[in-house]
Scaffold this motif. Structure first.
Motif, PDB file in Angstrom:
ATOM      1  N   LEU A  88       0.811  -1.215   0.000  1.00 50.83           N
ATOM      2  CA  LEU A  88       0.000   0.000   0.000  1.00 50.83           C
ATOM      3  C   LEU A  88       0.843   1.263   0.000  1.00 50.83           C
ATOM      4  N   LEU A  89       1.947   1.298   0.719  1.00 50.61           N
ATOM      5  CA  LEU A  89       2.692   2.539   0.918  1.00 50.61           C
ATOM      6  C   LEU A  89       3.929   2.685   0.027  1.00 50.61           C
ATOM      7  N   ASN A  90       4.502   1.574  -0.421  1.00 50.28           N
ATOM      8  CA  ASN A  90       5.746   1.693  -1.207  1.00 50.28           C
ATOM      9  C   ASN A  90       5.558   2.491  -2.499  1.00 50.28           C
ATOM     10  N   PRO A  91       4.477   2.318  -3.302  1.00 46.69           N
ATOM     11  CA  PRO A  91       4.306   3.177  -4.490  1.00 46.69           C
ATOM     12  C   PRO A  91       4.214   4.648  -4.139  1.00 46.69           C
ATOM     13  N   VAL A  92       3.555   4.942  -3.041  1.00 38.78           N
ATOM     14  CA  VAL A  92       3.445   6.346  -2.627  1.00 38.78           C
ATOM     15  C   VAL A  92       4.812   6.881  -2.241  1.00 38.78           C
ATOM     16  N   TYR A  93       5.589   6.065  -1.484  1.00 39.91           N
ATOM     17  CA  TYR A  93       6.920   6.492  -1.053  1.00 39.91           C
ATOM     18  C   TYR A  93       7.855   6.690  -2.253  1.00 39.91           C
ATOM     19  N   ASN A  94       7.729   5.827  -3.270  1.00 41.06           N
ATOM     20  CA  ASN A  94       8.573   5.983  -4.472  1.00 41.06           C
ATOM     21  C   ASN A  94       8.283   7.297  -5.176  1.00 41.06           C
ATOM     22  N   SER A 102      15.104  12.518  -3.301  1.00 42.16           N
ATOM     23  CA  SER A 102      15.803  12.039  -2.092  1.00 42.16           C
ATOM     24  C   SER A 102      15.329  10.616  -1.773  1.00 42.16           C
ATOM     25  N   ASN A 103      15.936  10.071  -0.704  1.00 41.17           N
ATOM     26  CA  ASN A 103      15.513   8.747  -0.210  1.00 41.17           C
ATOM     27  C   ASN A 103      14.939   8.853   1.209  1.00 41.17           C
ATOM     28  N   GLN A 104      14.210   9.880   1.458  1.00 43.97           N
ATOM     29  CA  GLN A 104      13.643  10.089   2.803  1.00 43.97           C
ATOM     30  C   GLN A 104      12.547   9.071   3.140  1.00 43.97           C
ATOM     31  N   PHE A 105      11.937   8.493   2.183  1.00 42.84           N
ATOM     32  CA  PHE A 105      10.837   7.546   2.435  1.00 42.84           C
ATOM     33  C   PHE A 105      11.300   6.137   2.083  1.00 42.84           C
ATOM     34  N   PRO A 106      11.666   5.341   3.111  1.00 44.09           N
ATOM     35  CA  PRO A 106      12.212   3.999   2.873  1.00 44.09           C
ATOM     36  C   PRO A 106      11.126   3.043   2.401  1.00 44.09           C
TER      37      PRO A 106
END
Length: 446
Positions: A88-94, A102-106
Motif C-alpha cells: 500500500l505505501l511503497n508506491p506512494v513512497y517511491n 531524495s531517499n527520505q521515504f524507505p
C-alpha cells in the motif's frame, strides 16, 4: 462488756443462716467439675467452635475480596493477520522520493502478526464486591441456626451428664451407707460374742452359742466385702465422669430429702424450651431456610469488580503496559435441568420427617414423664414405708436385747431381731437413694 458480747453473739446468729444457705453441696461442686472436665463435653465443643467459625466465614463474604492472577505465554505458529503495508505505501513512497529527489521515504515490508501471544505476560489484582446476593444472606442465616443447633446439642448432653453424675453420686452414697450399716451390725455382733463368751465362762450359756455368734460374724464379713467392692466400683465410675484419676478420694455428704419438688409433680409437663424439642425446631428452621434458598435459585447476583494490572510483550513495564478496568457483573442461571425442583422435593421430605419426629417425641416425652412421675411417687411411698419399718425393727431389737440380758430371750431371737433391723436399714437406705435417682430423672425431663 456484757452488752457487747450479746451484740456480738446476735451478729453471729444473724450471719449463720446466710452461711448455711450460701454453702455449696458436694454434689453441686461435682456437677460443676464434670461440666468443666468431662472429655465428651470437650469433644462436643469442637463442632460448636467450627460452626462459629463457619458463621464468621459467611459474614466475611459480604466484604470486598482481592485476588491476584498472573499468566505468561510462549507461542509458535497458529493463525496470523496479514497487513499489506508495503504494497500500500511503497508506491506512494517511491513517488515522494522522485518528487523530492531524495531517499527520505524507505521501502516497507508487508507485516504478518501472529494471533497467539508470544513472550507475553498479564498480571492483575481483581477486587470484587457483592452488591446484591440473596444466597449470601441465606447462607449466613443457616450458619447462625447451625451454631444454635450445636449449642443445643451441648445442652442436651449437659442434662445427660448431670443425671449421670447425680446417679453415680447416689450410688456411691448408697454403697458407703450400706458399708456403714453393715459395719455397725458387725460391732453389735462382736459385742454380743463377748457377752456370750462371758456367759459361757460363768456357766450361763452353752458353747454352741459361741459358734453361732462367730458364724453370724463370718456371714456379715462376706457381706462387708461385697459392700467394699461396691464402694470401689462406685468411686471408679464417679471419678471417670469427673475425668479424675481412678484412685482419687471422694467427698460425700448425704443430700437432703427434696420433698418440696413434689408439690406439682402430678401436673408436671414438658415445655417447648426443652432442648430435645428445641433441637427439632432448629432443624426445621434450617430446612425452611434451605427451601427458601432453593426457591430463590434464579434470582440474579450482582457484583462490582475492578482490575489493576500490567500486560505487555518481552517483559516490558511502562505507563503503556499498566491498565485499570472496572465493571459490573451479573450472574443468573437460565437452565439447570430441573435440579432445583428435585432438591425442593428432598427438602420437603426432610421437613415432613422432622414434623413426624417431633410429634413422636412429644408422645414419648409425655409417656416418659408420666412413668417418671409414677416412679417418684412409688419410690417416695416405699421410702416412707421403710422408715416406719426401721422404727419398728429398732424398737423390737432394743426389747429383745434387753430380754437377752435378763435371760428372758434366746440368742437366736436376738440375732433374728438384729438381722431384721439391719435389713430394714439397708432397705431404707436403698429406697431413699432410689427416690433421689427417680427425682433426678424427672428433673432431667424439664
Amino acid at each position: 462488756m456484757k452488752y457487747l458480747s450479746k451484740i456480738f453473739l446476735f451478729g453471729i446468729y444473724l450471719s449463720l443462716p446466710g452461711c448455711i444457705f450460701s454453702q455449696k453441696f458436694v454434689l453441686d461442686s461435682y456437677i460443676e467439675e464434670a461440666l468443666m472436665q468431662n472429655l465428651v463435653l470437650r469433644q462436643k465443643n469442637i463442632p460448636l467452635a467450627k460452626s462459629r467459625l463457619a458463621l464468621k466465614e459467611a459474614e466475611k463474604r459480604f466484604k470486598p475480596t482481592a485476588d491476584f492472577s498472573f499468566s505468561y505465554t510462549l507461542a509458535y505458529g497458529g493463525r496470523t493477520i496479514d497487513l499489506p503495508i508495503g504494497d500500500l505505501l511503497n508506491p506512494v513512497y517511491n513517488t515522494l522520493n522522485r518528487l523530492t529527489q531524495s531517499n527520505q521515504f524507505p521501502q516497507l515490508e508487508n507485516v504478518e502478526n501472529q494471533l497467539l501471544p508470544n513472550n507475553f505476560y498479564d498480571g492483575r489484582v481483581r477486587i470484587s464486591y457483592p452488591v446484591f446476593n440473596k444466597d449470601l444472606n441465606l447462607q449466613k442465616e443457616v450458619r447462625m441456626q447451625e451454631v444454635l443447633l450445636q449449642e443445643n446439642e451441648i445442652e442436651i448432653y449437659k442434662k445427660e451428664l448431670i443425671l449421670s453424675v447425680k446417679t453415680a453420686y447416689y450410688q456411691y452414697g448408697l454403697a458407703l451407707e450400706g458399708q456403714l450399716i453393715l459395719g455397725n451390725a458387725k460391732n453389735f455382733l462382736e459385742n454380743s460374742l463377748e457377752t456370750v463368751q462371758i456367759l459361757v465362762r460363768e456357766g450361763k450359756a452353752l458353747p454352741a452359742q459361741v459358734l453361732r455368734a462367730e458364724n453370724e460374724i463370718e456371714i456379715l464379713d462376706s457381706k462387708l466385702k461385697e459392700a467394699d467392692n461396691q464402694v470401689i466400683n462406685a468411686q471408679l465410675y464417679l471419678n471417670f465422669l469427673l475425668n479424675r484419676e481412678n484412685n482419687l478420694p471422694l467427698k460425700f455428704e448425704k443430700p437432703p430429702l427434696e420433698t418440696d419438688l413434689l408439690k406439682d409433680v402430678e401436673v408436671f409437663k414438658w415445655n417447648e424450651s426443652n432442648p430435645v424439642f428445641k433441637k427439632i425446631d432448629l432443624a426445621l428452621s434450617i430446612q425452611n431456610l434451605l427451601e427458601k434458598r432453593n426457591q430463590q435459585f434464579f434470582i440474579p447476583q450482582i457484583s462490582l469488580f475492578s482490575d489493576i494490572g500490567s500486560q505487555a510483550f518481552n517483559w516490558q513495564l511502562n505507563n503503556k503496559s499498566v491498565y485499570l478496568i472496572g465493571g459490573v457483573q451479573l450472574m443468573m442461571p437460565l437452565w439447570v435441568n430441573k435440579m432445583n425442583k428435585l432438591k425442593n422435593e428432598q427438602i420437603q421430605l426432610d421437613i415432613q420427617a422432622l414434623k413426624w419426629n417431633k410429634e413422636l417425641l412429644a408422645n414419648q416425652e409425655n409417656l416418659s414423664i408420666q412413668m417418671a412421675v409414677n416412679k417418684v411417687t412409688v419410690s417416695k411411698k416405699a421410702f416412707t414405708s421403710m422408715a416406719k419399718q426401721v422404727q419398728t425393727a429398732a424398737t423390737y431389737l432394743r426389747l429383745t436385747e434387753r430380754g437377752f440380758q435378763e435371760g428372758a430371750v434366746s440368742l437366736l431371737e436376738m440375732y433374728d431381731a438384729q438381722n431384721q433391723y439391719t435389713n430394714a436399714l439397708l432397705q431404707e437406705n436403698m429406697k431413699y437413694y432410689q427416690y433421689l435417682m427417680a427425682l433426678s430423672e424427672l428433673q432431667k425431663l424439664k
